[in-house]
Design a protein around this motif. Structure first.
Motif, PDB file in Angstrom:
ATOM      1  N   GLY A 186      23.388  67.782  52.851  1.00 13.61           N
ATOM      2  CA  GLY A 186      24.040  67.319  53.983  1.00 13.61           C
ATOM      3  C   GLY A 186      25.681  67.977  54.249  1.00 13.61           C
ATOM      4  N   PRO A 187      25.962  66.818  54.912  1.00 10.51           N
ATOM      5  CA  PRO A 187      27.581  67.235  54.871  1.00 10.51           C
ATOM      6  C   PRO A 187      28.136  67.700  53.675  1.00 10.51           C
ATOM      7  N   GLY A 188      28.271  67.786  52.154  1.00  5.77           N
ATOM      8  CA  GLY A 188      28.722  67.344  51.636  1.00  5.77           C
ATOM      9  C   GLY A 188      28.237  69.397  51.343  1.00  5.77           C
ATOM     10  N   TRP A 189      27.816  70.119  52.072  1.00  5.74           N
ATOM     11  CA  TRP A 189      27.162  71.769  51.521  1.00  5.74           C
ATOM     12  C   TRP A 189      28.243  71.776  52.926  1.00  5.74           C
ATOM     13  N   GLY A 190      28.917  71.275  53.864  1.00  2.05           N
ATOM     14  CA  GLY A 190      29.192  71.820  55.122  1.00  2.05           C
ATOM     15  C   GLY A 190      28.696  71.838  55.962  1.00  2.05           C
ATOM     16  N   PHE A 191      27.627  71.571  56.084  1.00  2.00           N
ATOM     17  CA  PHE A 191      26.294  71.192  57.514  1.00  2.00           C
ATOM     18  C   PHE A 191      27.333  70.140  58.225  1.00  2.00           C
ATOM     19  N   LEU A 192      26.607  70.148  59.435  1.00  2.00           N
ATOM     20  CA  LEU A 192      26.845  69.266  60.843  1.00  2.00           C
ATOM     21  C   LEU A 192      27.170  68.064  59.635  1.00  2.00           C
ATOM     22  N   PRO A 193      27.844  66.922  60.753  1.00  2.00           N
ATOM     23  CA  PRO A 193      28.566  65.691  59.403  1.00  2.00           C
ATOM     24  C   PRO A 193      27.271  64.095  59.823  1.00  2.00           C
TER      25      PRO A 193
END
Length: 263
Positions: free
Chosen positions: A55-62
């Motif tokens: 998720g966000p940890g992979w640079g996706f939308l927060p």
């Protein structure tokens, strides 16, 4: 930028001046990085172990609700969109089904399942007759398509994972397990359990988080007439069940949920 329905298609994979987060106030944004990264993982260019902060940890939308996510779409399955050679399609069926199973089992984003026709070159159009009229798909006895159509949405492993997602709605991930490499498993509340192997055999007890009973694995079969047409898992009073999933099996996933309980 192409706007369709309430979704914004922004071909963004990072590094550009314009960010996908610039458009979240207008609607759901297609998160192209999702397919590129999930393809890289299930192609064994990274470890399943690292999906623990997907998720966000992979640079996706927060914000998960801002992201429209998919393994492939009509552009990047042909190499026309973001993701390049990482993108998985129906042409890598085992890894593709595993990636879609993970997408549908994980709570991040609003998922979209691809349904397409077969192609041998990137500019090829849909199946057609000698007069250039599009031909209809043929529906096979196992519900899959032929006559030039792939119909990924009709693959048992995919439509049953839609049922899994519906069954676990409103829950989060808990009881995450990893072997530190290419095997993972997790629960969705007390409503579902899923395990993956991208290398090596799984033969062990797991906390499935489900009430006691016998559950049908919705990847290897269906619940039909109160019985399992594929594998089954017996869950004890403590929520523990023995999971058998070998590397050389047709699918590298096992999934059970509360709506697939054997009578």
């Amino acid at each position: 930028m192409l706007i369709y329905s309430s979704n914004l298609s922004l071909n963004y994979v990072g590094g550009e001046a314009i960010s996908s987060s610039d458009y979240t106030s207008l609607g759901t944004v297609t998160e192209f990085k999702y397919g590129a990264e999930i393809g890289r993982v299930f192609r064994r260019n990274d470890k399943l172990h690292w999906l623990n902060n997907w998720g966000p940890g992979w640079g996706f939308l927060p914000n998960s609700q801002d992201a429209l996510v998919f393994v492939d779409n009509h552009d990047n399955q042909r190499g026309h969109g973001a993701g390049g050679s990482n993108i998985l399609t129906y042409k890598q069926p085992k890894e593709y089904k595993m990636a879609i199973a993970f997408m549908l089992a994980h709570p991040y984003g609003s998922p979209r399942v691809m349904s397409s026709f077969a192609f041998t070159n990137s500019d090829q159009g849909p199946p057609a007759d000698g007069n250039a009229y599009i031909v209809s798909p043929k529906i096979n006895n196992d519900d899959t398509c032929s006559n030039g159509w792939v119909c990924e949405h009709r693959w048992r492993q995919i439509y049953n994972m839609v049922g899994f997602r519906n069954a676990v709605k409103g829950t989060s991930i808990n009881d995450w397990w990893s072997d530190g490499n290419q095997q993972i498993a997790f629960c969705r509340g007390r409503k579902g359990f899923i395990a993956f192997t991208n290398g090596g055999n799984i033969q062990r007890d797991f906390q499935t988080c489900l009430p006691p009973g016998i559950y049908c694995d919705v990847i290897s079969g269906n619940l039909i007439g109160g019985k399992c047409s594929g594998k089954s898992v017996t869950v004890g009073n403590n929520g523990v069940g023995f999971i058998s999933l070998n590397e050389n099996e047709y699918d590298g996933v096992l999934a059970i949920h509360v709506n697939a309980k054997k009578l």
